[in-house]
Design a protein around this motif. Structure first.
Motif, mmCIF file in Angstrom:
data_model
loop_
_atom_site.group_PDB
_atom_site.id
_atom_site.type_symbol
_atom_site.label_atom_id
_atom_site.label_comp_id
_atom_site.label_asym_id
_atom_site.label_seq_id
_atom_site.Cartn_x
_atom_site.Cartn_y
_atom_site.Cartn_z
ATOM 1 N N SER A 233 35.661 27.574 32.354
ATOM 2 C CA SER A 233 36.656 26.884 31.525
ATOM 3 C C SER A 233 37.988 27.642 31.561
ATOM 4 C CB SER A 233 36.157 26.739 30.092
ATOM 5 O OG SER A 233 35.982 28.018 29.505
ATOM 6 N N ALA A 234 39.035 26.931 31.170
ATOM 7 C CA ALA A 234 40.381 27.522 31.163
ATOM 8 C C ALA A 234 40.587 28.340 29.902
ATOM 9 C CB ALA A 234 41.430 26.427 31.248
ATOM 10 N N LYS A 235 41.145 29.527 30.063
ATOM 11 C CA LYS A 235 41.502 30.364 28.923
ATOM 12 C C LYS A 235 42.976 30.140 28.599
ATOM 13 C CE LYS A 235 40.402 34.462 30.500
ATOM 14 N NZ LYS A 235 39.966 35.847 30.673
ATOM 15 N N ASP A 236 43.311 30.138 27.314
ATOM 16 C CA ASP A 236 44.700 29.958 26.878
ATOM 17 C C ASP A 236 45.523 31.225 27.046
ATOM 18 O OD1 ASP A 236 44.302 27.292 26.156
ATOM 19 O OD2 ASP A 236 43.648 27.850 24.144
ATOM 20 N N SER A 237 44.850 32.376 27.020
ATOM 21 C CA SER A 237 45.540 33.653 27.162
ATOM 22 C C SER A 237 44.625 34.627 27.894
ATOM 23 C CB SER A 237 45.938 34.215 25.789
ATOM 24 O OG SER A 237 44.781 34.448 25.007
ATOM 25 N N ALA A 238 45.232 35.679 28.424
ATOM 26 C CA ALA A 238 44.442 36.661 29.175
ATOM 27 C C ALA A 238 45.086 38.030 29.058
ATOM 28 C CB ALA A 238 44.353 36.259 30.642
ATOM 29 N N GLU A 239 44.226 39.045 29.084
ATOM 30 C CA GLU A 239 44.745 40.414 29.121
ATOM 31 C C GLU A 239 44.906 40.832 30.573
ATOM 32 O OE1 GLU A 239 42.084 43.579 27.775
ATOM 33 O OE2 GLU A 239 40.421 42.163 27.914
ATOM 34 N N ALA A 240 45.759 41.791 30.799
ATOM 35 C CA ALA A 240 46.000 42.285 32.154
ATOM 36 C C ALA A 240 44.747 42.963 32.680
ATOM 37 C CB ALA A 240 47.167 43.264 32.148
ATOM 38 N N TYR A 241 44.481 42.759 33.968
ATOM 39 C CA TYR A 241 43.401 43.489 34.614
ATOM 40 C C TYR A 241 43.712 44.980 34.566
ATOM 41 C CZ TYR A 241 41.052 39.558 36.988
ATOM 42 O OH TYR A 241 40.334 38.435 37.286
ATOM 43 N N PRO A 242 42.701 45.826 34.575
ATOM 44 C CA PRO A 242 42.968 47.270 34.682
ATOM 45 C C PRO A 242 43.717 47.565 35.990
ATOM 46 C CG PRO A 242 40.647 46.851 34.183
ATOM 47 C CD PRO A 242 41.279 45.526 34.486
ATOM 48 N N LYS A 243 44.503 48.608 35.979
ATOM 49 C CA LYS A 243 45.337 48.981 37.125
ATOM 50 C C LYS A 243 44.523 49.037 38.426
ATOM 51 C CE LYS A 243 48.265 52.730 38.806
ATOM 52 N NZ LYS A 243 48.880 54.009 38.496
ATOM 53 N N GLU A 244 43.319 49.567 38.381
ATOM 54 C CA GLU A 244 42.501 49.732 39.580
ATOM 55 C C GLU A 244 42.054 48.400 40.168
ATOM 56 O OE1 GLU A 244 41.088 50.982 36.399
ATOM 57 O OE2 GLU A 244 42.721 52.396 36.666
ATOM 58 N N ARG A 245 42.021 47.354 39.374
ATOM 59 C CA ARG A 245 41.481 46.069 39.817
ATOM 60 C C ARG A 245 42.427 45.357 40.787
ATOM 61 N NH1 ARG A 245 37.966 41.745 37.974
ATOM 62 N NH2 ARG A 245 38.009 40.418 39.798
ATOM 63 N N CYS A 246 43.681 45.246 40.485
ATOM 64 C CA CYS A 246 44.625 44.480 41.317
ATOM 65 C C CYS A 246 45.845 45.289 41.737
ATOM 66 C CB CYS A 246 45.101 43.220 40.584
ATOM 67 S SG CYS A 246 43.795 42.063 40.188
ATOM 68 N N TRP A 247 46.435 45.991 40.780
ATOM 69 C CA TRP A 247 47.699 46.655 41.028
ATOM 70 C C TRP A 247 47.607 47.621 42.209
ATOM 71 C CZ3 TRP A 247 49.663 51.500 41.434
ATOM 72 C CH2 TRP A 247 51.051 51.597 41.474
ATOM 73 N N SER A 248 46.573 48.434 42.262
ATOM 74 C CA SER A 248 46.461 49.451 43.315
ATOM 75 C C SER A 248 46.464 48.828 44.700
ATOM 76 C CB SER A 248 45.184 50.280 43.110
ATOM 77 O OG SER A 248 45.244 50.953 41.882
ATOM 78 N N CYS A 249 45.724 47.754 44.876
ATOM 79 C CA CYS A 249 45.661 47.085 46.177
ATOM 80 C C CYS A 249 47.014 46.440 46.520
ATOM 81 C CB CYS A 249 44.555 46.043 46.178
ATOM 82 S SG CYS A 249 44.358 45.212 47.763
ATOM 83 N N HIS A 250 47.614 45.773 45.548
ATOM 84 C CA HIS A 250 48.920 45.168 45.783
ATOM 85 C C HIS A 250 49.947 46.240 46.129
ATOM 86 C CE1 HIS A 250 48.785 40.833 44.563
ATOM 87 N NE2 HIS A 250 47.578 41.224 44.190
ATOM 88 N N ASN A 251 49.903 47.355 45.434
ATOM 89 C CA ASN A 251 50.849 48.440 45.674
ATOM 90 C C ASN A 251 50.685 49.018 47.084
ATOM 91 O OD1 ASN A 251 52.939 50.236 44.646
ATOM 92 N ND2 ASN A 251 51.372 51.810 44.821
ATOM 93 N N GLU A 252 49.441 49.111 47.538
ATOM 94 C CA GLU A 252 49.176 49.694 48.854
ATOM 95 C C GLU A 252 49.437 48.719 50.004
ATOM 96 O OE1 GLU A 252 45.508 51.744 51.373
ATOM 97 O OE2 GLU A 252 45.296 51.456 49.211
#
Length: 181
Positions: A143-162
């Motif tokens: 189902s669709a969530k109305d709001s979401a918290e940011a993923y932990p840094k290790e989940r997405c940010w690190s890969c995008h940064n690299e």
């Protein structure tokens, strides 16, 4: 005032309001720093689509590929095209869809079928130490969530940064965002 003057005034007012896709859209957060699900993203700038892209080598993912349609808020797109930089308050929405095949007369290939939901990337240097944060608005039950918290840094940010070509964004996959094209 004559009726034709009123009609003319009405028509002029219609053109005075910019369409939704031209209006500035900014990320909206709750008091608890949850991102509210982006609205109207299909009216933003379409930057591209992928089919079956995954960071995991799972055979199941290859057998059941998903489409990803990506959209960027219009003001951020204009700034990026002008400067080559994504400004603060950039939102990139990624709609996730199932891939259909062998429907109606189609005997080969895939088409976009059912929408599963949306994920988002937001650049906000005043809110996130790393600048960018990544969000998922698809609940575990689908189902669709109305709001979401940011993923932990290790989940997405690190890969995008690299691996991202430009400022944590995989511009290498979207010709609309590649510089010089």
């Amino acid at each position: 005032m004559p009726i034709h003057a009123l009609a003319l005034l009405f028509v002029l007012c219609l053109f005075a309001v910019p369409p939704a896709s031209a209006q500035d859209v900014e990320p909206r957060f709750t008091q608890n720093n949850l991102l509210l699900r982006p609205q109207g993203y299909r009216e933003w700038i379409f930057i591209g689509a992928t089919l079956g892209m995954s960071y995991e080598p799972s055979a199941e993912k290859r057998q059941h590929p998903k489409f990803h349609n990506l959209y960027i808020n219009p003001s951020s797109y204009r700034e990026y095209k002008k400067t080559g930089r994504f400004p603060d308050r950039t939102i990139i929405a990624m709609e996730v869809l199932t891939a259909g095949s062998r429907e109606s007369i189609n005997q080969q290939g895939h088409f976009q079928d059912k929408s599963l939901g949306v994920e988002a990337a937001v650049k906000d240097t005043s809110r996130f130490e790393e600048g960018w944060a990544y969000f998922n608005f698809i609940d575990e039950d689908g189902s669709a969530k109305d709001s979401a918290e940011a993923y932990p840094k290790e989940r997405c940010w690190s890969c995008h940064n690299e691996h991202a070509a430009t400022d944590n964004v995989f511009t290498q996959f979207y010709p609309v965002l590649r510089r010089g094209q």
